[in-house]
Scaffold this motif. Structure first.
Motif, PDB file in Angstrom:
ATOM      1  N   ALA A  91      -2.607  -4.822  -4.178  1.00 24.06           N
ATOM      2  CA  ALA A  91      -3.979  -4.966  -3.676  1.00 24.06           C
ATOM      3  C   ALA A  91      -4.723  -3.635  -3.748  1.00 24.06           C
ATOM      4  O   ALA A  91      -5.958  -3.611  -3.883  1.00 24.06           O
ATOM      5  N   GLN A  92      -3.980  -2.545  -3.699  1.00 26.84           N
ATOM      6  CA  GLN A  92      -4.609  -1.228  -3.772  1.00 26.84           C
ATOM      7  C   GLN A  92      -5.290  -0.989  -5.112  1.00 26.84           C
ATOM      8  O   GLN A  92      -6.175  -0.148  -5.227  1.00 26.84           O
ATOM      9  N   THR A  94      -7.343  -2.970  -6.359  1.00 24.20           N
ATOM     10  CA  THR A  94      -8.683  -3.536  -6.249  1.00 24.20           C
ATOM     11  C   THR A  94      -9.683  -2.593  -5.589  1.00 24.20           C
ATOM     12  O   THR A  94     -10.873  -2.792  -5.720  1.00 24.20           O
ATOM     13  N   GLY A  95      -9.216  -1.629  -4.853  1.00 21.88           N
ATOM     14  CA  GLY A  95     -10.116  -0.732  -4.137  1.00 21.88           C
ATOM     15  C   GLY A  95     -10.482  -1.216  -2.744  1.00 21.88           C
ATOM     16  O   GLY A  95     -11.033  -0.457  -1.952  1.00 21.88           O
ATOM     17  N   VAL A  96     -10.175  -2.461  -2.429  1.00 26.78           N
ATOM     18  CA  VAL A  96     -10.494  -2.992  -1.095  1.00 26.78           C
ATOM     19  C   VAL A  96      -9.736  -2.230  -0.003  1.00 26.78           C
ATOM     20  O   VAL A  96     -10.348  -1.810   0.988  1.00 26.78           O
ATOM     21  N   PRO A  97      -8.424  -2.038  -0.145  1.00 26.36           N
ATOM     22  CA  PRO A  97      -7.732  -1.255   0.890  1.00 26.36           C
ATOM     23  C   PRO A  97      -8.295   0.156   1.066  1.00 26.36           C
ATOM     24  O   PRO A  97      -8.383   0.654   2.188  1.00 26.36           O
ATOM     25  N   GLU A  99     -11.379   1.105   0.644  1.00 23.25           N
ATOM     26  CA  GLU A  99     -12.635   0.978   1.388  1.00 23.25           C
ATOM     27  C   GLU A  99     -12.368   0.747   2.871  1.00 23.25           C
ATOM     28  O   GLU A  99     -12.981   1.371   3.732  1.00 23.25           O
ATOM     29  N   LEU A 100     -11.428  -0.162   3.176  1.00 24.03           N
ATOM     30  CA  LEU A 100     -11.088  -0.430   4.576  1.00 24.03           C
ATOM     31  C   LEU A 100     -10.449   0.796   5.227  1.00 24.03           C
ATOM     32  O   LEU A 100     -10.721   1.095   6.390  1.00 24.03           O
ATOM     33  N   SER A 101      -9.614   1.508   4.474  1.00 26.63           N
ATOM     34  CA  SER A 101      -8.926   2.691   4.998  1.00 26.63           C
ATOM     35  C   SER A 101      -9.895   3.827   5.310  1.00 26.63           C
ATOM     36  O   SER A 101      -9.622   4.662   6.175  1.00 26.63           O
ATOM     37  N   SER A 113      -4.165   3.284   0.502  1.00 24.39           N
ATOM     38  CA  SER A 113      -5.464   3.418  -0.161  1.00 24.39           C
ATOM     39  C   SER A 113      -5.362   3.455  -1.678  1.00 24.39           C
ATOM     40  O   SER A 113      -6.250   2.972  -2.363  1.00 24.39           O
TER      41      SER A 113
END
Length: 141
Positions: A91-92, A94-97, A99-101, A113
């Motif tokens: 999932a990392q 994708t860049g979503v983690p 952003e959330l991190s 991240s």
């Protein structure tokens, strides 16, 4: 004549108490995994600390899976935790983690991240270690 509330007359009463004990052991093991991770972080640095942390991440997930499914076989527990670890790592990409991190320390600790391919191996090491301990303790019990 047995009373309906007599533990011997309640189906699976013994199994339920074993599940309760297994959950207790899993909870203590989870605390141990967190303590080990904090100790590694405080006492080591570099590649050892990074990859020990990766392995311990999966060990922690194994304890959480065992807590949620106390009757699951050790191989199922380890495989589930390994799959979750790998899913988070991929999932990392994708860049979503990331952003959330950037907005949450909890997200950074749970999701990381940036993708790091060697982590995939170390997650497997953690799953194998947790599997061996879990299988060994179940055999003794």
């Amino acid at each position: 004549m047995e009373k309906p509330t007599d533990p011997l007359s309640i189906p699976d009463a013994d199994r339920d108490s074993r599940g309760f004990m297994a959950r207790g052991v899993a909870a203590v093991a989870a605390l141990g995994a967190v303590d080990a991770g904090l100790a590694v972080r405080a006492g080591a640095d570099g590649a050892f600390a990074k990859y020990a942390g990766s392995a311990l991440y999966t060990v922690l997930l194994c304890t959480l899976v065992a807590f949620c499914a106390p009757r699951a076989r050790p191989l199922v527990v380890a495989a589930t935790a390994l799959g979750l670890s790998w899913a988070v790592e991929f999932a990392q990409l994708t860049g979503v983690p990331a952003e959330l991190s950037a907005h949450s320390t909890a997200a950074r600790l749970i999701l990381g991240s940036t993708f790091n391919a060697p982590d995939l191996f170390w997650y497997a090491v953690g799953a194998a270690a947790a599997w061996s301990v879990h299988a060994g303790t179940r055999r003794r019990a």
